[in-house]
Design a protein around this motif. Structure first.
Motif, PDB file in Angstrom:
ATOM      1  N   LYS A   1       0.824  -1.212   0.000  1.00 29.57           N
ATOM      2  CA  LYS A   1       0.000   0.000   0.000  1.00 29.57           C
ATOM      3  C   LYS A   1       0.857   1.260   0.000  1.00 29.57           C
ATOM      4  O   LYS A   1       0.696   2.155   0.844  1.00 29.57           O
ATOM      5  CB  LYS A   1      -0.933   0.012   1.211  1.00 29.57           C
ATOM      6  CG  LYS A   1      -1.911  -1.148   1.174  1.00 29.57           C
ATOM      7  CD  LYS A   1      -3.148  -0.828   1.982  1.00 29.57           C
ATOM      8  CE  LYS A   1      -4.238  -1.841   1.716  1.00 29.57           C
ATOM      9  NZ  LYS A   1      -4.205  -2.978   2.629  1.00 29.57           N
ATOM     10  N   HIS A   2       1.814   1.279  -0.878  1.00 28.23           N
ATOM     11  CA  HIS A   2       2.647   2.472  -0.959  1.00 28.23           C
ATOM     12  C   HIS A   2       3.153   2.541  -2.396  1.00 28.23           C
ATOM     13  O   HIS A   2       3.284   1.536  -3.071  1.00 28.23           O
ATOM     14  CB  HIS A   2       3.734   2.379   0.129  1.00 28.23           C
ATOM     15  CG  HIS A   2       5.136   2.468  -0.319  1.00 28.23           C
ATOM     16  ND1 HIS A   2       5.855   3.621  -0.225  1.00 28.23           N
ATOM     17  CD2 HIS A   2       5.966   1.555  -0.870  1.00 28.23           C
ATOM     18  CE1 HIS A   2       7.060   3.405  -0.674  1.00 28.23           C
ATOM     19  NE2 HIS A   2       7.154   2.167  -1.074  1.00 28.23           N
ATOM     20  N   ILE A   3       3.336   3.753  -2.889  1.00 33.49           N
ATOM     21  CA  ILE A   3       3.684   3.902  -4.300  1.00 33.49           C
ATOM     22  C   ILE A   3       5.129   4.323  -4.418  1.00 33.49           C
ATOM     23  O   ILE A   3       5.556   5.306  -3.813  1.00 33.49           O
ATOM     24  CB  ILE A   3       2.768   4.961  -4.963  1.00 33.49           C
ATOM     25  CG1 ILE A   3       1.349   4.414  -5.059  1.00 33.49           C
ATOM     26  CG2 ILE A   3       3.288   5.346  -6.331  1.00 33.49           C
ATOM     27  CD1 ILE A   3       0.358   5.421  -5.587  1.00 33.49           C
ATOM     28  N   ASN A   4       5.911   3.552  -5.179  1.00 35.27           N
ATOM     29  CA  ASN A   4       7.273   3.989  -5.446  1.00 35.27           C
ATOM     30  C   ASN A   4       7.372   4.433  -6.902  1.00 35.27           C
ATOM     31  O   ASN A   4       6.390   4.413  -7.640  1.00 35.27           O
ATOM     32  CB  ASN A   4       8.279   2.893  -5.112  1.00 35.27           C
ATOM     33  CG  ASN A   4       8.082   1.649  -5.948  1.00 35.27           C
ATOM     34  OD1 ASN A   4       7.277   1.634  -6.864  1.00 35.27           O
ATOM     35  ND2 ASN A   4       8.825   0.615  -5.640  1.00 35.27           N
ATOM     36  N   LEU A   5       8.540   4.813  -7.290  1.00 35.54           N
ATOM     37  CA  LEU A   5       8.704   5.361  -8.628  1.00 35.54           C
ATOM     38  C   LEU A   5       8.436   4.327  -9.714  1.00 35.54           C
ATOM     39  O   LEU A   5       8.054   4.671 -10.828  1.00 35.54           O
ATOM     40  CB  LEU A   5      10.130   5.919  -8.766  1.00 35.54           C
ATOM     41  CG  LEU A   5      10.378   6.757 -10.001  1.00 35.54           C
ATOM     42  CD1 LEU A   5       9.459   7.957 -10.030  1.00 35.54           C
ATOM     43  CD2 LEU A   5      11.822   7.206 -10.051  1.00 35.54           C
ATOM     44  N   ASP A   6       8.629   3.053  -9.380  1.00 37.61           N
ATOM     45  CA  ASP A   6       8.424   2.013 -10.384  1.00 37.61           C
ATOM     46  C   ASP A   6       6.952   1.823 -10.730  1.00 37.61           C
ATOM     47  O   ASP A   6       6.630   1.282 -11.785  1.00 37.61           O
ATOM     48  CB  ASP A   6       9.012   0.685  -9.890  1.00 37.61           C
ATOM     49  CG  ASP A   6      10.527   0.733  -9.888  1.00 37.61           C
ATOM     50  OD1 ASP A   6      11.074   1.647 -10.525  1.00 37.61           O
ATOM     51  OD2 ASP A   6      11.143  -0.151  -9.269  1.00 37.61           O
TER      52      ASP A   6
END
Lengths: 793, 50
Positions: free
Chosen positions: A239-244
Motif C-alpha cells: 500500500k505504498h507507491i514507489n517510482l516504479d
C-alpha cells in the motif's frame, strides 16, 4: 644510466625502500632485507627476472610468518576452492599486494616455478588471482606457500567462505540493456518509413513494420521491463507507491496501445517510445548500480578473522575451521594471531592488543583464568586458551548478530515525489477521459487517457537522480572519498550531526611522532641502531628512521622476544630495547609505556611513540562546527582529553573508554532525538556505530586495508575536504530538484497535446529523448559547476 | 519493391546474430575484467629457453 646506478646503490632492488643497515648484495643488486633477497633468488633461479624489467622495484617488503597448516584440512579446503575434480582444482585468492603490471606478469607465470600450476589469471582491479592446478602433484598449501615466498601472500579470511554473487545481478542487467538496445535500434529502423510518410505509398509495408515493431516490443516488456512490474506489484501490496509504479503503468499502456494499433490496423503505435523508454530507464539503473568492485563496503568481523586456528587435542596440534569451534576446545594462539572466540587463558603470558575491540592502544596483560574476548591479538609468546563461547556468539561478533539496528528505512527524494506525481497524473488522465466522454467522443477519450499517461512519464525523474548522484560519486572518487552507492549520497546531504572516533580517525597511524626522554651520545646511537637494525618490528623501524644513523657494528647474541623487545651483545656491551619485561632491572615506575633503552646496565631513556593529530584538524573542526553538532566517542583512555577540548568547540561531548556497544547506543540515542548522524570511525570497535549511523564513514590511510562495513571510505589525507563533500551532496539534491522542474515543464507541453487526444506517436518519440537529453546534459553540467564551486575539481 | 521483404528479413537475421554474439560474449565473461587484458598485452614474448 647514471641515475640507474644511484638508484640501485641506495635503494633495495626488490622493494625500493632505502637500505639502512646491512646491505645484502647479489650480482650487483642490493637488497634491504633477507625477505627481499629471498624473493629475488627464487625468481632468478626460475628465470623470471623479467619481473624487474617492467617496473622499477616492483616488490613489496613482507615480513610474515603466517602458518598455513590449516590448508591441509580437507574440510577447510573444500570451503575455499571454487572447482575441484579428480585432477584439477581452481581457486581464487584475494592478494592485497597486487599493485602493478609486474605483479600481473609474475603471478601469471607461476607455471615457471611449479609446472603443476598450469594456469593463473589476474583480475587487477579486484586484486584477485584465479589459479588452476593439479592437486595430485601440488597441494593447496604448497601453492599458497609459493605465493607467500614470492611476496604475494593471499588474504584468506572467514568471509571468503561466503561467496558473494553480486556480479550475476550486474550481468543480467547488462544483458537486459543489450536486448533493449537491440530492440530499440530495430524498432527505430522500422519506424523511419512512418516518420517520413513513406508508408502511404506502400501500405502493405506499413502492416509488416507494425507487426515487426510489436514483435520487438514483446521481449522489451516481458524481459527487460519485468523488474518494474515486479517492483510495482510489491509496492502496491504494501500500500505504498514507489517510482516504479507509474513506470510500470506507462510501459503497460504503451504496449497495449501499440498492440491495439497494430492488430486493428489503426495506426503505428508507440513501439519506438516504448523501447526507447525501457532502454533509457535501464541505462539509468546501470549508472546507479555502478559501484566500486575493488572496494568492499560490506565487511564484518569475518574479514578480520582467520579461517582456521590451531587447536590442541591431547597435546597434538590440529587445525580446525573457526566455525567448527566448540565450547571447551583448547586453542594455541601464536604471536600476532587473533583470538577467534571468547575464551579463558589457560597457559602462557598473554599480552593482548585489544585495539580491534576497544580502540585502546596499549596492550593489556591478562592473568591465568581471566576471560579473553574475541578480537584480541596476542603480542608475545604463544598462549593456550579454552573456548567458552562459540565464535558466532562472542562479545564482539554479537555486534552483528544482535538485531539491534533500527532499520532506518531510507526513503529517497524520488520515492517521496512519486506518490504525488502518480496522483496528479491520474487526476489529469481521468479528467481528460471524463471530458471526452462527456462530449460523446469515446475514441478520443481513450486516446487522451492513454496519451496523458504516456506523456507524463516520470522517466526524467528516474534518470536525473542516478545521473546526478553518480556524477557526484565520481567527483568524490577522484578526491579519495569512496561512497557505497547513490542512495548514500542523499543520506550524506541530510546529516546534521557528526560523531568522531579518536584513535585512527582524529589521529593518524602513519607519521607517529617519536620523542626520546634522555640523551644519547654518538657512540650509544651507533650501538642502538646496530641492535634495532635486526628487528623487523614496526616500532624498531620507526625509531631507526628517527635516529637516521648510518653506521653499524656487528652484533652477537641477538634475541627478539615477541611483543616485549630485543637485546643483543654489541662491542661487548649488552644493549636492550623494549618494554619493562625485557630489561635486566626495574626502572622508574612512571615510565610504563614506550620503548626503554638500556645500555650496559644503565637506563638511557625511553622512546615515546605518540600518535599525531591529522593535519589541518583544527581548521576542519572549526569548519564542521558551524554546520553540525559534534561529538567524540573514544574507546581509549582520557589521556588526550585536554588536547581534544582545545580542538573542539566548548560544550562538545567528549566520552572516553566507550565499548563498541556503548558507541552504538549513543548513536541510537541521538537518532531517537531526531538527529541524522554521520559517524567517522576506523576500527572494528566502531563497526556497530558505523552501521547504525545514517552515514558511516570509515577512515583509512591505505585504501587496501581492511575497513569495517560502512557507507563510505575516506582516505585520511582527504579528511580536510569533508565540508566540501557534504556541501556538494546538498547541491546534488538541488540539481535533482531543478531537473524535476525542467521535466515538469516538458510534461506540460506534452500534456497540452495529450488532453486534446492529438498526441501523435512522432511527437511522443521526439519529446521523450529530447527531455532526456536535456536532463542528462543539465545534470552533468550542473554537477561540474558545483564541483568547481566547492573546490573539488 | 517486394525485394524489401527479403532485405528486411536479412537485416533482422543479421541483427539477431549480433545480439547472439553479444550475449555469448557476456556469458563467457569477456566483460568481467576490462583492465587486466590491456596491461597483459604489453608483456614481451617469452624468451625461448635454450
Amino acid at each position: 644510466m647514471e641515475q640507474q646506478k644511484i638508484w640501485s646503490a641506495n635503494l633495495c632492488y626488490h622493494c625500493g625502500e632505502g637500505i639502512s643497515g646491512i646491505d645484502l648484495v647479489i650480482a650487483d643488486k642490493h637488497f634491504c632485507c633477507a625477505g627481499c633477497k629471498g624473493v629475488y633468488q627464487i625468481l632468478s633461479a626460475n628465470n623470471m627476472c623479467a619481473y624487474y624489467a617492467y617496473n622499477e622495484a616492483p616488490g613489496k617488503r613482507n615480513e610474515t610468518n603466517t602458518h598455513f597448516e590449516y590448508l591441509e584440512e580437507p574440510n577447510i579446503v573444500k570451503q575455499l576452492v571454487s572447482y575441484q575434480d579428480k585432477n584439477n582444482c581452481i581457486i581464487t585468492f584475494y592478494i592485497p599486494a597486487i599493485h602493478c603490471s609486474s605483479c600481473i606478469w609474475l603471478l601469471e607465470h607461476l607455471y615457471k616455478i611449479n609446472a603443476a600450476i598450469y594456469s593463473s589469471r589476474i583480475d587487477f582491479l579486484k586484486r584477485e588471482v584465479t589459479i588452476s592446478f593439479k592437486h595430485q602433484e601440488i597441494s593447496l598449501k604448497q601453492v599458497v606457500e609459493i605465493l607467500t615466498q614470492i611476496g604475494y601472500e593471499p588474504a584468506i579470511n572467514l568471509q571468503d567462505v561466503v561467496k558473494e554473487n553480486s556480479n550475476t545481478i550486474h550481468k543480467s542487467l547488462i544483458l537486459k540493456i543489450g536486448v533493449a538496445g537491440f530492440c530499440m535500434g530495430n524498432v527505430m529502423l522500422f519506424s523511419f518509413p512512418e516518420y517520413f510518410g513513406l508508408s502511404n505509398l506502400e501500405p502493405q509495408f506499413k502492416a509488416l513494420f507494425g507487426w515487426l515493431n510489436l514483435t520487438f516490443s514483446i521481449p522489451v516488456v516481458l524481459y527487460c521491463g519485468k523488474d518494474y512490474f515486479l517492483s510495482a506489484f510489491a509496492s502496491l501490496k504494501h500500500k505504498h507507491i514507489n517510482l516504479d509504479t507509474p513506470l510500470a503503468l506507462i510501459i503497460a499502456v504503451l504496449f497495449l496501445r501499440t498492440a491495439f494499433a497494430v492488430v486493428f490496423n489503426s495506426g503505428v503505435g508507440f513501439a519506438d517510445t516504448l523501447t526507447g523508454l525501457v532502454f533509457l530507464l535501464l541505462m539509468g539503473k546501470w549508472v546507479q548500480q555502478r559501484t566500486y568492485h575493488h572496494i568492499s563496503f560490506d565487511r564484518d568481523y569475518r574479514s578480520y578473522f582467520p579461517i582456521a586456528i590451531t587447536t590442541l587435542q591431547n597435546r597434538q596440534e590440529k587445525q580446525k575451521a573457526i566455525n567448527e569451534l566448540a565450547i571447551g576446545d583448547r586453542l594455541w594462539i601464536r604471536n600476532g594471531e587473533l583470538v577467534p572466540a571468547d575464551s579463558i587463558l589457560m597457559r602462557g603470558d598473554a599480552w593482548l592488543d585489544m585495539s580491534f575491540v576497544t580502540g585502546e592502544t596499549e596492550p593489556q596483560q591478562k592473568v591465568l583464568g581471566e576471560i579473553i574476548y574475541a578480537g584480541g591479538k596476542q603480542m608475545g609468546e604463544g598462549i593456550e586458551i579454552e573456548v567458552v563461547k562459540n565464535a558466532s556468539q562472542s562479545y564482539l561478533t554479537g555486534l552483528w548478530n544482535k538485531e539491534n539496528y533500527t532499520s532506518n528505512f531510507k526513503q529517497n527524494f524520488n520515492d517521496s515525489v512519486a506518490k504525488y506525481f502518480s496522483i496528479a497524473v491520474f487526476v489529469i488522465a481521468f479528467g481528460a477521459l471524463a471530458y471526452w466522454f462527456f462530449n460523446n467522443d469515446s475514441t478520443k477519450a481513450w486516446a487522451a487517457f492513454t496519451a496523458v499517461i504516456i506523456v507524463a512519464c516520470p522517466c526524467v525523474l528516474a534518470l536525473s537522480t542516478p545521473f546526478t548522484l553518480s556524477a557526484i560519486l565520481s567527483v568524490f572518487d577522484k578526491k579519495g572519498f569512496y561512497v557505497k552507492n547513490t542512495d548514500a549520497v542523499e543520506e550524506l546531504a541530510h546529516c546534521n550531526s557528526i560523531v568522531f572516533d579518536k584513535t585512527g580517525t582524529l589521529t593518524t597511524t602513519e607519521n607517529a611522532r617519536i620523542s626520546f626522554t634522555g640523551t644519547l651520545t654518538d657512540e650509544e646511537k651507533k650501538l642502538l641502531v646496530s641492535l634495532l637494525n635486526h628487528s623487523s618490528h614496526p616500532l624498531s623501524r620507526q625509531i631507526l628512521n628517527n635516529l637516521s644513523y648510518g653506521k653499524f657494528y656487528p652484533i652477537s647474541n641477538y634475541k627478539e622476544i615477541p611483543g616485549k623487545g630485543i637485546r643483543g651483545l654489541i662491542n661487548n656491551q649488552m644493549v636492550y630495547a623494549g618494554n619493562q619485561s625485557v630489561l635486566p632491572f626495574e626502572i622508574k615506575p612512571d615510565q610504563v609505556s614506550g620503548v626503554h633503552i638500556v645500555i650496559n646496565s644503565t637506563y638511557k631513556g625511553t622512546f615515546m611513540v605518540s600518535q599525531q593529530w591529522r593535519s589541518n584538524l583544527p581548521w576542519l573542526i572549526a569548519a564542521l562546527g558551524k554546520q553540525f553538532s559534534l561529538k567524540v566517542l573514544s574507546g581509549d583512555t582520557n589521556k588526550d582529553e585536554k588536547a581534544l577540548q582545545s580542538l573542539f568547540p566548548t560544550l562538545t561531548t567528549l566520552k572516553f573508554e566507550q565499548s563498541p556497544q556503548q558507541k552504538l547506543a549513543a548513536i541510537l540515542q541521538q537518532q531517537q532525538n531526531g538527529e541524522k548522524v554521520m559517524m567517522l570511525g576506523d576500527g572494528l570497535n566502531d563497526a556497530g556505530a558505523l552501521k547504525q549511523s545514517d552515514f558511516g564513514i570509515a577512515i583509512t590511510d591505505n585504501i587496501n586495508n581492511f575497513t569495517p562495513g560502512c557507507d563510505a571510505i575516506l582516505k585520511g589525507t582527504s579528511m580536510g575536504l569533508l565540508p566540501n563533500f557534504h556541501q556538494l551532496s546538498k547541491d546534488g539534491l538541488k540539481i535533482i530538484k531543478i531537473s524535476f522542474a525542467i521535466a515538469i515543464a516538458y510534461n506540460c507541453v506534452g500534456l497540452y497535446y495529450a488532453v486534446q487526444g492529438t498526441l501523435y506517436p512522432l511527437v511522443a518519440a521526439v519529446l521523450m529523448p529530447l527531455s532526456t537529453i536535456t536532463i542528462i546534459s543539465f545534470t552533468t553540467i550542473a554537477t561540474r559547476f558545483f564541483a568547481r564551486k566547492n573546490n573539488l575539481r | 519493391m517486394n525485394i524489401l521483404y527479403f532485405l528486411v528479413g536479412c537485416s533482422v537475421v543479421m541483427a539477431l546474430i549480433f545480439l547472439g554474439a553479444f550475449i555469448w560474449s557476456l556469458k563467457s565473461g569477456q566483460h568481467d575484467d576490462v583492465v587486466t587484458p590491456a596491461m597483459r598485452m604489453l608483456f614481451d614474448e617469452e624468451e625461448v629457453e635454450s
